[in-house]
Design a protein around this motif. Structure first.
Motif, PDB file in Angstrom:
ATOM      1  N   UNK A 360       0.832  -1.208   0.000  1.00 57.82           N
ATOM      2  CA  UNK A 360       0.000   0.000   0.000  1.00 57.82           C
ATOM      3  C   UNK A 360       0.867   1.259   0.000  1.00 57.82           C
ATOM      4  N   UNK A 361       1.966   1.207   0.758  1.00 52.34           N
ATOM      5  CA  UNK A 361       2.854   2.367   0.798  1.00 52.34           C
ATOM      6  C   UNK A 361       3.485   2.654  -0.550  1.00 52.34           C
ATOM      7  N   UNK A 362       3.945   1.601  -1.239  1.00 53.61           N
ATOM      8  CA  UNK A 362       4.544   1.790  -2.555  1.00 53.61           C
ATOM      9  C   UNK A 362       3.486   2.252  -3.560  1.00 53.61           C
ATOM     10  N   UNK A 363       2.294   1.681  -3.485  1.00 53.64           N
ATOM     11  CA  UNK A 363       1.192   2.107  -4.363  1.00 53.64           C
ATOM     12  C   UNK A 363       0.910   3.597  -4.197  1.00 53.64           C
ATOM     13  N   UNK A 364       0.846   4.058  -2.936  1.00 59.48           N
ATOM     14  CA  UNK A 364       0.561   5.471  -2.681  1.00 59.48           C
ATOM     15  C   UNK A 364       1.701   6.365  -3.149  1.00 59.48           C
ATOM     16  N   UNK A 365       2.935   5.897  -2.979  1.00 57.41           N
ATOM     17  CA  UNK A 365       4.081   6.665  -3.456  1.00 57.41           C
ATOM     18  C   UNK A 365       4.038   6.781  -4.975  1.00 57.41           C
ATOM     19  N   UNK A 366       3.743   5.689  -5.644  1.00 50.16           N
ATOM     20  CA  UNK A 366       3.652   5.682  -7.104  1.00 50.16           C
ATOM     21  C   UNK A 366       2.516   6.591  -7.572  1.00 50.16           C
ATOM     22  N   UNK A 367       1.365   6.482  -6.926  1.00 50.81           N
ATOM     23  CA  UNK A 367       0.179   7.221  -7.371  1.00 50.81           C
ATOM     24  C   UNK A 367       0.345   8.723  -7.210  1.00 50.81           C
ATOM     25  N   UNK A 368       1.098   9.161  -6.206  1.00 52.77           N
ATOM     26  CA  UNK A 368       1.334  10.595  -5.977  1.00 52.77           C
ATOM     27  C   UNK A 368       0.031  11.387  -5.975  1.00 52.77           C
ATOM     28  N   UNK A 369      -0.972  10.819  -5.305  1.00 53.30           N
ATOM     29  CA  UNK A 369      -2.237  11.527  -5.176  1.00 53.30           C
ATOM     30  C   UNK A 369      -3.265  11.186  -6.238  1.00 53.30           C
ATOM     31  N   UNK A 370      -2.928  10.325  -7.189  1.00 54.15           N
ATOM     32  CA  UNK A 370      -3.867   9.958  -8.253  1.00 54.15           C
ATOM     33  C   UNK A 370      -4.919   9.000  -7.714  1.00 54.15           C
ATOM     34  N   UNK A 371      -6.154   9.450  -7.650  1.00 52.15           N
ATOM     35  CA  UNK A 371      -7.232   8.600  -7.146  1.00 52.15           C
ATOM     36  C   UNK A 371      -7.564   7.481  -8.123  1.00 52.15           C
ATOM     37  N   UNK A 372      -7.298   7.703  -9.417  1.00 53.80           N
ATOM     38  CA  UNK A 372      -7.581   6.667 -10.405  1.00 53.80           C
ATOM     39  C   UNK A 372      -6.701   5.441 -10.188  1.00 53.80           C
TER      40      UNK A 372
END
Length: 453
Positions: A360-372
């Motif tokens: 989840x942490x890596x996903x959030x880092x990758x997404x950089x705020x992208x809700x999609x």
């Protein structure tokens, strides 16, 4: 001196911990690129460190003590895949934020045998890093040291800036004063520094580079030039390496780096060498600990990493009783009650909840705020992926993190970011081939393709 220290300060600020939403695009890319390649990132580990908070307070106390002229030693134990390298680099980031220099060294039978401390010192200088110099920091550190001495001489009014000869004499005198303790046992270190400064000021680049290499313990240096300019001879030996380390700590301290974190990684390789070489390696480690306890290395924080078999088995630490006594730690209680101040710190590795948290942490880092991205790669999908990867590796969660993160980034998140119609549940079937696994992972998984639930 002010500008040089400001550069380091800005570098340290750039590495200060923060939320994933605040991290810069450059830092985010460095971390994600490393995970995509299946390697441990060199920086940014605080962004997704899982389960290390319990060690942070005690280790920060060690770093603070080292920064005030003390010394410290810790042994990190854990099975293969438990995160020892990650832990060491996470600790290195914390050390750099406190201004320390850092060197991470992989012990190996052929390239860096522990019983030859001159080789260990050479690898140390090759891998010396600071917050402002992520590689090759030895020469910048020495140049900064001479600049610092000049500033101190000028500030004290001991010489005028336009009096080159007077300034040189005053700097030499201050250098001798700072290196007095080192010069008593290793005069060649101070002599080489003097020679380097003289060669640099006269524009003799070749000699200056040869002397820097010699100070770094490199072999095959242009010996004739070194002897002529600096009055030193021969290559660095086992005992001289300890004196050079002492001198390096002095230089680091004077130019704004109050200490040095040295990580000796994969020290369990000692178990696989000839018995006589193993005994020499264990004795070298004991000698280092004796010198640290004796106060010879103010500002040194030494960390070793190894497997439980190395610390507890008959082919490791237990072969040398004095060393075994120093490293003895009670691990008979539940790991939850391990003291973070013990000489040995036990890494218990990952369980599924930790692996999912990491994902989840890596996903959030990758997404950089992208809700999609977070919507298409939601928490439930990450849990399924973690379960699938772990199952394919024989259920051994401890060897799964590298493969899991590589699959998550390269196979899932990259595709979600690039293709609007990509649905990982529908369009991606997880497979793991033997070619993409390390030897440990291969032993656990075999060549069986995996299907995502």
């Amino acid at each position: 001196m002010t500008d040089a220290r400001a550069t380091d300060a800005r570098a340290e600020d750039a590495r200060a911990p923060g939320t994933r939403a605040q991290v810069s695009a450059v830092r985010r890319r460095e971390v994600i690129d490393a995970l995509r390649r299946g390697t441990v990132p060199r920086a940014g580990l605080d962004l997704f460190a899982v389960g290390l908070d319990r060690f942070a307070g005690a280790l920060d106390e060690d770093i603070a003590a080292v920064g005030k002229g003390g010394s410290a030693f810790r042994a990190i134990r854990g099975e293969y895949g438990s995160g020892k390298t990650f832990f060491a680099r996470w600790l290195g980031e914390r050390a750099k934020r406190a201004g320390l220099a850092v060197a991470e060294i992989q012990i190996s039978e052929t390239e860096t045998p522990l019983h030859r401390l001159e080789t260990v010192y050479r690898r140390l200088t090759e891998r010396l890093t600071t917050a402002s110099h992520p590689a090759g920091a030895l020469r910048p550190v020495i140049d900064l040291w001479f600049y610092t001495l000049e500033e101190e001489v000028l500030d004290a009014g001991q010489a005028a800036e336009d009096d080159a000869e007077g300034l040189a004499r005053a700097v030499d005198a201050l250098m001798e004063q700072r290196l007095a303790a080192v010069a008593r046992t290793t005069p060649a270190f101070a002599a080489a520094l003097r020679g380097y400064r003289k060669a640099s000021e006269s524009g003799d680049t070749a000699t200056a580079e040869a002397l820097i290499a010699w100070l770094g313990g490199q072999k095959s240096v242009a010996a004739a030039a070194v002897r002529h300019v600096a009055g030193v001879r021969g290559d660095l030996d086992h005992y001289g390496a300890l004196g050079f380390l002492q001198g390096l700590l002095t230089v680091l301290r004077d130019c704004g780096h109050p200490g040095l974190l040295v990580v000796l990684d994969e020290i369990e390789t000692l178990q696989r060498v000839r018995s006589d070489v193993r005994e020499k390696g264990l004795n070298a480690l004991r000698q280092l600990l004796d010198e640290i306890d004796g106060g010879r290395f103010p500002g040194l924080f030494l960390v070793i990493t190894g497997t439980p078999a190395f610390f507890d088995g008959r082919q490791g630490v237990q072969r040398l009783a004095p060393l075994a006594q120093r490293l003895a730690t009670d691990f008979t209680t539940d790991a939850r009650f391990d003291s973070p101040r013990a000489v040995q710190l036990r890494l218990t590795g990952f369980d599924l909840p930790k692996l999912e948290e990491l994902g989840r942490g890596v996903r959030d880092l990758y997404a950089a705020g992208s809700t999609e991205i977070t919507a298409r790669v939601d928490d439930a999908y990450i849990a399924d992926l973690a379960t699938a990867v772990t199952g394919g590796l024989g259920g051994k969660v401890g060897v799964a993190p590298r493969v899991f993160l590589r699959k998550l980034v390269a196979d899932v998140l990259d595709r979600v970011a690039e293709f609007p119609d990509f649905d990982p549940r529908r369009d991606y079937a997880l497979t793991v081939s033997a070619a993409e696994l390390t030897e440990t992972e291969r032993n656990a998984a075999g060549d069986v393709p995996l299907d995502l639930p």
